[in-house]
Design a protein around this motif. Structure first.
Motif, PDB file in Angstrom:
ATOM      1  N   GLY A 147       0.837  -1.193   0.073  1.00 27.20           N
ATOM      2  CA  GLY A 147       0.068   0.009   0.071  1.00 27.20           C
ATOM      3  C   GLY A 147       0.745   1.449  -0.048  1.00 27.20           C
ATOM      4  N   ASP A 148       2.124   1.114   0.303  1.00 28.28           N
ATOM      5  CA  ASP A 148       2.793   2.351   0.296  1.00 28.28           C
ATOM      6  C   ASP A 148       3.674   2.598  -1.012  1.00 28.28           C
ATOM      7  OD1 ASP A 148       4.523   4.596   1.209  1.00 28.28           O
ATOM      8  OD2 ASP A 148       6.097   3.190   2.250  1.00 28.28           O
TER       9      ASP A 148
ATOM     10  N   VAL B  71       1.473   4.548   4.951  1.00 24.76           N
ATOM     11  CA  VAL B  71       0.363   4.472   4.194  1.00 24.76           C
ATOM     12  C   VAL B  71      -0.659   5.470   4.380  1.00 24.76           C
ATOM     13  CG1 VAL B  71      -1.271   2.452   3.407  1.00 24.76           C
ATOM     14  CG2 VAL B  71       1.193   2.137   3.995  1.00 24.76           C
ATOM     15  N   ASP B  72      -1.023   6.187   3.477  1.00 25.85           N
ATOM     16  CA  ASP B  72      -2.044   7.304   3.621  1.00 25.85           C
ATOM     17  C   ASP B  72      -2.594   7.582   2.213  1.00 25.85           C
ATOM     18  OD1 ASP B  72      -0.109   8.744   2.455  1.00 25.85           O
ATOM     19  OD2 ASP B  72       0.363   9.941   4.392  1.00 25.85           O
ATOM     20  N   ILE B  73      -3.416   8.475   2.281  1.00 30.92           N
ATOM     21  CA  ILE B  73      -4.134   8.981   1.206  1.00 30.92           C
ATOM     22  C   ILE B  73      -3.238   9.542  -0.301  1.00 30.92           C
ATOM     23  CG2 ILE B  73      -4.554  11.317   1.775  1.00 30.92           C
ATOM     24  CD1 ILE B  73      -7.215   9.103  -0.064  1.00 30.92           C
TER      25      ILE B  73
ATOM     26  N   HIS C 249      -0.874   8.930  -5.562  1.00 31.34           N
ATOM     27  CA  HIS C 249       0.457   8.584  -6.483  1.00 31.34           C
ATOM     28  C   HIS C 249      -0.007   7.440  -7.355  1.00 31.34           C
ATOM     29  CE1 HIS C 249       4.667   7.880  -7.023  1.00 31.34           C
ATOM     30  NE2 HIS C 249       4.569   6.766  -6.892  1.00 31.34           N
ATOM     31  N   GLN C 250      -0.562   6.358  -7.035  1.00 29.93           N
ATOM     32  CA  GLN C 250      -1.324   5.336  -7.755  1.00 29.93           C
ATOM     33  C   GLN C 250      -2.046   5.893  -9.089  1.00 29.93           C
ATOM     34  OE1 GLN C 250      -2.720   2.515  -4.927  1.00 29.93           O
ATOM     35  NE2 GLN C 250      -1.114   1.163  -5.852  1.00 29.93           N
ATOM     36  N   MET C 251      -2.925   6.777  -8.719  1.00 29.25           N
ATOM     37  CA  MET C 251      -4.001   7.513  -9.708  1.00 29.25           C
ATOM     38  C   MET C 251      -3.138   8.041 -10.607  1.00 29.25           C
ATOM     39  SD  MET C 251      -6.853   6.179  -9.066  1.00 29.25           S
ATOM     40  CE  MET C 251      -8.225   7.081  -9.635  1.00 29.25           C
TER      41      MET C 251
ATOM     42  N   PHE D 252     -10.656   1.223   0.501  1.00 29.16           N
ATOM     43  CA  PHE D 252     -11.458   0.292   1.370  1.00 29.16           C
ATOM     44  C   PHE D 252     -10.937  -0.077   2.463  1.00 29.16           C
ATOM     45  CE2 PHE D 252     -14.366  -0.130  -2.425  1.00 29.16           C
ATOM     46  CZ  PHE D 252     -15.387  -0.015  -1.889  1.00 29.16           C
ATOM     47  N   ASN D 253      -9.597  -0.292   2.486  1.00 29.93           N
ATOM     48  CA  ASN D 253      -8.799  -0.698   3.699  1.00 29.93           C
ATOM     49  C   ASN D 253      -8.712   0.437   4.723  1.00 29.93           C
ATOM     50  OD1 ASN D 253      -5.948  -0.336   5.032  1.00 29.93           O
ATOM     51  ND2 ASN D 253      -6.812  -2.700   5.194  1.00 29.93           N
TER      52      ASN D 253
END
Length: 109
Positions: free
Chosen positions: A20-21, A28-30, A35-37, A71-72
Motif C-alpha cells: 500500500g505504500d 500508508v495514507d491518502i 500517487h497510484q492514480m 476500502f482498507n
C-alpha cells in the motif's frame, strides 16, 4: 524456503516493503492513492516498488489497487501481508518488476 508446509524455491531475495505504500515514504495514507492514480491515469511518476502498489496482491497494478487501499483505510477490507502497519517480504510469485524496497533487507547487502 519452506512455508506453511509447502516448498517454495526462491531465485531472488524478496524485497522488504509495506503493501500500500506506493510512494515509498514509509507511511500508508491518502497520498499513496493519489500517487497510484497519477501513475495509472496521468502519466505520473512510476512506482519504485510495484509490489507495494499491488495492494490486493493479484500480480498487477491497476485501478483495483487504489480502490482496495481506500476500502482498507475507510472500510473493512483486509490487505494481504506484508500488510499495512508492518514491513515484510512478498512471498507470492508474480511478474511485477523487482524493486529495492526500503533498502533495509540484510540479505540484499
Amino acid at each position: 524456503v519452506k512455508i506453511w508446509g509447502l516448498l517454495y524455491v526462491l531465485n531472488y531475495i524478496p524485497d522488504i516493503f509495506t503493501r500500500g505504500d506506493s510512494n515509498m515514504d514509509r507511511v500508508v495514507d491518502i497520498s499513496d492513492v493519489i500517487h497510484q492514480m497519477n501513475y495509472l491515469f496521468l502519466d505520473g511518476p512510476s512506482l519504485e516498488c510495484p509490489d507495494a502498489g499491488d495492494v490486493n496482491d493479484d500480480g498487477r497494478v491497476d485501478i483495483s489497487d487504489p480502490i482496495a487501499l481506500l476500502f482498507n483505510k475507510f472500510g473493512d477490507l483486509k490487505i494481504p501481508p506484508p500488510n499495512i502497519g508492518g514491513k515484510g517480504m512478498d512471498l507470492t510469485y508474480d511478474s511485477l518488476q523487482k524493486c529495492n524496497g526500503y533498502g533495509d533487507n540484510p540479505w540484499q547487502q
